[in-house]
Design an enzyme around this catalytic site. Structure first.
Site, PDB file in Angstrom:
ATOM      1  N   HIS A 166       0.805  -1.225   0.000  1.00 47.43           N
ATOM      2  CA  HIS A 166       0.000   0.000   0.000  1.00 47.43           C
ATOM      3  C   HIS A 166       0.835   1.272   0.000  1.00 47.43           C
ATOM      4  O   HIS A 166       0.302   2.367  -0.110  1.00 47.43           O
ATOM      5  CB  HIS A 166      -0.945   0.009   1.211  1.00 47.43           C
ATOM      6  N   ASP A 373       3.558   9.463  -1.049  1.00 46.02           N
ATOM      7  CA  ASP A 373       2.366   8.748  -0.593  1.00 46.02           C
ATOM      8  C   ASP A 373       2.073   7.616  -1.576  1.00 46.02           C
ATOM      9  O   ASP A 373       2.123   7.833  -2.786  1.00 46.02           O
ATOM     10  CB  ASP A 373       1.168   9.719  -0.590  1.00 46.02           C
TER      11      ASP A 373
HETATM   12  P1  ADQ Z   1      -2.766   6.398   4.787  1.00 44.12           P
HETATM   13  O1  ADQ Z   1      -1.332   6.792   4.923  1.00 44.12           O
HETATM   14  O2  ADQ Z   1      -3.525   6.259   6.040  1.00 44.12           O
HETATM   15  O3  ADQ Z   1      -2.936   5.070   3.918  1.00 44.12           O
HETATM   16  P2  ADQ Z   1      -4.704   7.855   2.993  1.00 44.12           P
HETATM   17  O4  ADQ Z   1      -4.725   7.077   1.737  1.00 44.12           O
HETATM   18  O5  ADQ Z   1      -4.775   9.332   2.755  1.00 44.12           O
HETATM   19  O6  ADQ Z   1      -3.398   7.611   3.864  1.00 44.12           O
HETATM   20  O7  ADQ Z   1      -5.925   7.431   3.896  1.00 44.12           O
HETATM   21  C1  ADQ Z   1      -6.215   8.094   5.104  1.00 44.12           C
HETATM   22  C2  ADQ Z   1      -7.659   7.820   5.525  1.00 44.12           C
HETATM   23  O8  ADQ Z   1      -7.844   8.372   6.825  1.00 44.12           O
HETATM   24  C3  ADQ Z   1      -8.673   8.464   4.593  1.00 44.12           C
HETATM   25  O9  ADQ Z   1      -9.726   7.568   4.376  1.00 44.12           O
HETATM   26  C4  ADQ Z   1      -9.146   9.714   5.371  1.00 44.12           C
HETATM   27  O10 ADQ Z   1     -10.512  10.028   5.178  1.00 44.12           O
HETATM   28  C5  ADQ Z   1      -8.913   9.311   6.816  1.00 44.12           C
HETATM   29  N1  ADQ Z   1      -8.539  10.503   7.614  1.00 44.12           N
HETATM   30  C6  ADQ Z   1      -7.423  11.234   7.541  1.00 44.12           C
HETATM   31  N2  ADQ Z   1      -7.446  12.256   8.415  1.00 44.12           N
HETATM   32  C7  ADQ Z   1      -8.616  12.180   9.056  1.00 44.12           C
HETATM   33  C8  ADQ Z   1      -9.243  12.959  10.090  1.00 44.12           C
HETATM   34  N3  ADQ Z   1      -8.670  14.039  10.648  1.00 44.12           N
HETATM   35  N4  ADQ Z   1     -10.451  12.552  10.512  1.00 44.12           N
HETATM   36  C9  ADQ Z   1     -11.059  11.463   9.968  1.00 44.12           C
HETATM   37  N5  ADQ Z   1     -10.525  10.712   9.001  1.00 44.12           N
HETATM   38  C10 ADQ Z   1      -9.319  11.050   8.542  1.00 44.12           C
HETATM   39  C11 ADQ Z   1      -2.041   4.116   3.311  1.00 44.12           C
HETATM   40  C12 ADQ Z   1      -1.035   4.699   2.323  1.00 44.12           C
HETATM   41  C13 ADQ Z   1      -1.781   5.499   1.265  1.00 44.12           C
HETATM   42  C14 ADQ Z   1      -2.808   4.618   0.558  1.00 44.12           C
HETATM   43  C15 ADQ Z   1      -3.681   3.875   1.568  1.00 44.12           C
HETATM   44  C16 ADQ Z   1      -4.543   2.813   0.900  1.00 44.12           C
HETATM   45  O11 ADQ Z   1      -0.075   5.511   2.992  1.00 44.12           O
HETATM   46  O12 ADQ Z   1      -0.871   6.039   0.315  1.00 44.12           O
HETATM   47  O13 ADQ Z   1      -3.648   5.425  -0.258  1.00 44.12           O
HETATM   48  O14 ADQ Z   1      -2.888   3.216   2.553  1.00 44.12           O
HETATM   49  O15 ADQ Z   1      -3.774   1.947   0.115  1.00 44.12           O
END
Ligand code: ADQ
Length: 474
Positions: A166, A373
């Protein structure tokens, strides 16, 4: 059809202990949501760590284990020391920063952490091996479990094994810094299918496998140690339907009105991230500061709202990061705020789903500027909520999502001047142009959703024959 086992560090429910009793709470994070649909269909078991059961007495513990069983979760319990060494130490102290090219954050004094990483990976493999029926498929997830495919293959050569990464797979010159580089690659290469978010990450993996292990390139993958592993790129999506329907619901629309009223005519620039040093929050704040410095006339008419949910709070680098974010925020507000208004507002908390959707829908500009990312789901979530095609996305060129979301304004998050300029471009963009871009973005996010991602990976995994693996004889 053969059964599927999902294997990931966390499972979709986390145990919370309160007064000796345990309750199961839904886990946050992209992976749990991404696979929830697949798991809900009922043909899967999910192997993973449910959190700490240590505070529970025997009766409460049994009740939680029964609940987990009812959810078809096979718990892998971790001791406090294992959490510290396998999860915080090796996974999040070494692999996470290195794979995101943040070399100054990598801890390499961690031989013991490596040992814990290997032994926890062995336990995950044993848990899956014990529950899998002959010929089942197993889908293993992410950087915490890179050795599981190999350990599982040794225990159960009859299984079909898929692995999905991921996060980015880094360039060979960065990956080869790791003292454990051979073992990590061998771990993953024991799979039948390995998936990445982008062709670029896949190319880095091929390069590292060839140069470090002498693996041979084939049209659809690699040959190594008498075994063929197929490779593919599968860009993860979101549950777009859930975001777009929620955004259009009367309660969210009412909340959007309220937020806009509170803004009092100001333009809302939004950031939403886990509080993680890969997400580039201080650099984003510096760009907002530069913008306000260059455009004094705008100081009173924009609000930058950053919602950052704290994560991995026990890892040292994360505590320092929060301090850094707060310091820059204080400085900008000190410089450009007035007694009644501040240009930057930071919320360190988890935002409930409906409120998050309302914020996405109320924002004029979304700033998604990670330093690196794997994909970034926030960018896609924002687009899915924009039912009227309004809203502008500014997106880092170092997010995997930038390979799909070409109509965003793409920026280099290390270039403060360019980011400030991108903000200016966004805030001046003619509405017609903004709508055309958002229409294209939203269409892509809706058609390439998370269900399509999971189906594509599983279809390709099932197409791999469950082949007896030579490693099993080693
Ligand atoms: P993450 O590093 O966690 O995931 P991301 O893909 O942006 O990063 O997902 C974060 C999730 O957390 C999103 O669904 C978002 O809505 C939620 N979130 C973030 N801040 C929040 C807040 N303040 N309140 C509520 N919800 C919040 C890892 C990898 C990514 C990849 C995913 C999936 O680092 O690059 O996209 O896995 O493969």
């Amino acid at each position: 059809m053969a059964k599927l086992l999902l294997v990931s560090n966390r499972v979709p429910w986390t145990v919370a202990c309160a007064g000796g009793k345990g309750v199961l709470k839904p886990s946050s994070g992209g992976l749990a949501t991404a696979l929830a649909g697949t798991h809900a269909r009922g043909e899967t078991l999910w192997v993973g760590w449910p959190g700490d059961l240590g505070g529970l007495d025997a009766e409460a513990r049994q009740a939680i284990l029964d609940e987990l069983q009812a959810q078809r979760v096979i718990p892998v319990e971790l001791s406090a020391e294992e959490v510290e060494r396998y999860y915080e130490g090796f996974s999040n102290g070494v692999l996470w920063p290195l794979f995101h090219y943040l070399l100054d954050k990598v801890r390499l004094d961690t031989d013991q952490d490596w040992d814990a990483y290997a032994s926890v990976n062995q336990r995950f493999a044993e848990a899956a091996a014990e529950r899998a029926e002959p010929g089942d498929s197993v889908w293993i997830h992410d950087y915490q479990l890179m050795l599981v495919p190999r350990y599982l293959r040794e225990l159960r050569p009859d299984l079909r094994i898929g692995f999905f990464l991921h996060i980015p797979f880094p360039a060979y010159e960065v990956f080869r810094i790791l003292p454990w580089r051979e073992l990590l690659l061998q771990g993953v290469l024991a799979s039948d299918l390995v998936g990445f978010h982008t062709p670029g990450y896949q190319a880095h993996f091929v390069n590292a496998s060839r140069r470090i292990l002498g693996a041979e390139s084939r049209e659809d993958g690699l040959d190594y140690d008498g075994h063929h592993v197929a490779l593919g790129d599968y860009a993860i999506g979101i549950d777009a339907e859930a975001f777009s329907t929620t955004a259009a619901s009367p309660s969210v629309m009412a909340r959007v009105q309220e937020i806009r009223q509170d803004l009092g005519g100001r333009t809302l620039i939004l950031g939403v991230d886990r509080l993680d040093y890969t997400k580039g929050i201080p650099q984003r704040l510096l760009a907002v500061e530069r913008y306000l410095e260059l455009h004094p006339e705008m100081r009173d008419s924009v609000l930058f709202l950053q919602a950052s949910v704290p994560s991995r709070e026990r890892v040292e680098a994360y505590a320092q990061y929060r301090k850094q974010v707060d310091e820059v925020t204080g400085r900008i507000n000190g410089l450009y705020g007035s007694p009644s208004r501040v240009p930057v507002h930071v919320l360190h908390r988890n935002i409930p789903f409906e409120e998050l959707v309302a914020l996405y829908r109320a924002a004029d500009v979304m700033l998604v500027t990670p330093l690196r990312d794997g994909m970034n789901l926030v960018a896609k979530e924002f687009c899915a909520t924009r039912g009227d095609d309004s809203g502008i996305l500014i997106l880092s060129e170092f997010a995997g999502a930038s390979a799909d979301l070409r109509e965003a304004i793409l920026v280099n998050p290390y270039d403060t001047g360019a980011m400030a300029e991108a903000l200016d471009t966004a805030l001046r963009m003619p509405p017609g142009q903004a709508r055309a871009r958002m229409r294209a973005l939203r269409k892509r996010v809706i058609t390439h959703d998370v269900h399509r991602w999971a189906e594509a990976f599983l279809r390709d995994l099932h197409a791999q024959g469950p082949s007896p693996h030579p490693m099993a004889a080693h």
